[in-house]
Design an enzyme around this catalytic site. Structure first.
Site, mmCIF file in Angstrom:
data_model
loop_
_atom_site.group_PDB
_atom_site.id
_atom_site.type_symbol
_atom_site.label_atom_id
_atom_site.label_comp_id
_atom_site.label_asym_id
_atom_site.label_seq_id
_atom_site.Cartn_x
_atom_site.Cartn_y
_atom_site.Cartn_z
ATOM 1 N N HIS A 1 0.763 -1.318 0.061
ATOM 2 C CA HIS A 1 -0.075 0.172 -0.143
ATOM 3 C C HIS A 1 0.863 1.188 0.072
ATOM 4 O O HIS A 1 1.847 1.524 0.759
ATOM 5 C CB HIS A 1 -0.777 0.075 1.298
ATOM 6 N N ASP B 1 -15.382 2.267 7.763
ATOM 7 C CA ASP B 1 -14.249 3.395 7.303
ATOM 8 C C ASP B 1 -14.636 4.152 6.322
ATOM 9 O O ASP B 1 -14.449 5.518 6.276
ATOM 10 C CB ASP B 1 -13.011 2.559 6.773
ATOM 11 N N ARG C 1 -14.693 12.798 8.050
ATOM 12 C CA ARG C 1 -13.564 13.524 8.437
ATOM 13 C C ARG C 1 -13.241 14.313 7.060
ATOM 14 O O ARG C 1 -12.504 15.436 7.383
ATOM 15 C CB ARG C 1 -12.531 12.430 8.353
ATOM 16 N N SER D 1 -7.783 3.862 9.378
ATOM 17 C CA SER D 1 -8.459 3.843 8.045
ATOM 18 C C SER D 1 -7.571 3.063 6.924
ATOM 19 O O SER D 1 -7.980 2.048 6.366
ATOM 20 C CB SER D 1 -8.408 5.125 7.362
ATOM 21 N N LYS E 1 -8.571 -1.519 5.700
ATOM 22 C CA LYS E 1 -8.629 -2.073 4.452
ATOM 23 C C LYS E 1 -7.802 -3.212 4.381
ATOM 24 O O LYS E 1 -8.007 -4.012 3.673
ATOM 25 C CB LYS E 1 -8.658 -0.783 3.538
#
Length: 428
Positions: A80, A159, A166, A181, A185
């Site tokens: 990621h 989320d 947010r 967050s 995932k």
């Protein structure tokens, strides 16, 4: 049952919430205005490590999860990135890892603002489908060794709800909320080992190395608590990664990197991330051997072959000639000779956005053909009148504006700046 207002008040006053209480806020029928108040309390008071994990766990439990390891009987790896300008690393890392015999399964997102999304880049490939069911996703990882798909609506909906709040309450840039967050995932999508690429600098969300390190440590802690192995790499985003910024342009550059012909900084980051993933896999190799295997996959052509199998499996045409091209290419010329002292990432990303390569709002269309190619990067010598960059545009007006913006991103001086590696630090 404790009323949400009491939990908000306790957090506002610096108190700590239990996992059950955080679960009630995320999974219960709590109205948006109270969740928004809770997020603001967290923004100012922060979360403890235990609270951050409880928030992450609650978001994972808010929807479906994918257990790739159980389905495949193998350790599955994932990567990621926190997002940056020209960051097409995943497009090359996946094929390298798969070519080395390690399954790579990733659920990814779309770009918003100046940072491009992996799905947008993939959709510049004619015919490529990012919409696979969970069953198809698992089966493709089993058969091909590689799949990158869009996140399903059933994956961590908690989320999605909190992030939407947010975004409109100025509470995005809080480390615990960012870490929860991202990791919710990653944990829900089923990988056992994860490499996190945290971008640092002008074109990144985290502007300083200290802030990036804090985020990296928070995400590693969440991964360890969930029984996953996590390595965090802090990487330079003061200038664009590689040369290309824009969807089809970045796919071309990722393919060039798989052939061993890519820009030095992108090639180094791809090999570094791939080596970490292979060392974390079930191959039983150390970091040095993992790096050797990653380099071999590029040298012997197996990484390109893995890329082609993967693209075909998701309905795409892997031929480079099939990628869309912009009708206009305009060059940006150096106003003086010397060395590139700086190439600011953010203005280049914004220029690509205005050309149509990105989206200002989540439902905006994307022009896959347009973008910027930075021919000269930090430290390069240039002559007066030499091309610094190319702007790939749809029309003359947007090309002219982008050329001006890209030129302003360059700083040329007499002496080259100190050399700096793309990999700034590794948290392992």
């Amino acid at each position: 049952m404790i009323r949400p207002a009491e939990l908000i008040e306790r957090k506002r006053n610096g108190g700590e919430l239990t996992p059950e209480e955080i679960g009630e806020l995320v999974l219960g029928d709590v109205p948006d205005y109270q969740l928004a108040a809770f997020l603001m309390a967290v923004y100012f008071r922060g979360l403890t490590e235990a609270e951050t994990f409880a928030l992450t766990d609650a978001m994972v439990r808010s929807g479906e999860t994918v257990d790739l390891a159980a389905a495949l009987g193998r350790r599955v790896v994932d990567k990621h990135s926190t997002g940056g300008v020209g960051d097409k690393t995943t497009l090359a890392v996946g094929p390298v890892v798969a070519a080395c015999g390690v399954p790579f399964g990733k659920m990814s997102g779309r770009g918003l603002g100046h940072t491009g999304g992996t799905l947008d880049k993939l959709e510049s490939i004619p015919g490529f489908s990012v919409e696979l069911s969970t069953e198809q996703f698992v089966e493709q990882v089993r058969e091909i060794g590689l799949a990158i798909v869009g996140q399903t609506a059933d994956l961590v909906p908690g989320d999605k709800k909190l992030y939407g709040l947010r975004d409109v309450t100025a509470t995005v840039d809080q480390v615990s909320l960012i870490a929860a967050s991202i990791m919710s995932k990653k944990l829900a999508s089923g990988a056992d080992a994860i490499v996190l690429d945290v971008k640092v600098g002008d074109g990144a969300f985290m502007k300083t190395l200290d802030d990036a390190r804090a985020l990296g440590e928070a995400m590693r802690s969440l991964g360890r608590r969930a029984g996953r192995e996590v390595v965090c790499v802090l990487t330079d985003m003061d200038q664009p990664l590689g040369s290309a910024v824009g969807n089809a342009l970045e796919v071309r550059e990722a393919l060039a990197t798989l052939r061993g012909e890519g820009p030095a900084d992108l090639a180094e980051l791809v090999l570094d991330a791939s080596a970490h993933l292979l060392a974390l896999s079930d191959l039983g190799v150390d970091r040095a051997e993992a790096r050797r295997r990653a380099e071999q996959a590029v040298e012997d052509g197996s990484a390109v072959a893995a890329y082609e199998r993967w693209v075909r499996a998701q309905g795409g045409d892997p031929a480079e000639e099939a990628l869309p091209k912009a009708p206009l290419i305009r060059e940006v010329f150096a106003p003086r000779g010397g060395h590139v002292r700086r190439l600011a990432a953010l203005p280049v990303g914004v220029a690509a956005l205005h050309l149509g390569a990105g989206r200002r709002e989540k439902d905006d269309p994307v022009d896959h053909a347009v973008g910027v190619v930075c021919r000269r990067k930090r430290g390069d010598a240039v002559e007066r009148g030499e091309a610094l960059a190319e702007v790939h545009a749809r029309d003359e007006e947007t090309a002219r504006d982008a050329c001006d913006a890209v030129l302003a991103a360059y700083e040329i001086g007499d002496e080259p700046p100190p050399a700096r590696s793309v990999v700034l630090d590794t948290l392992a």
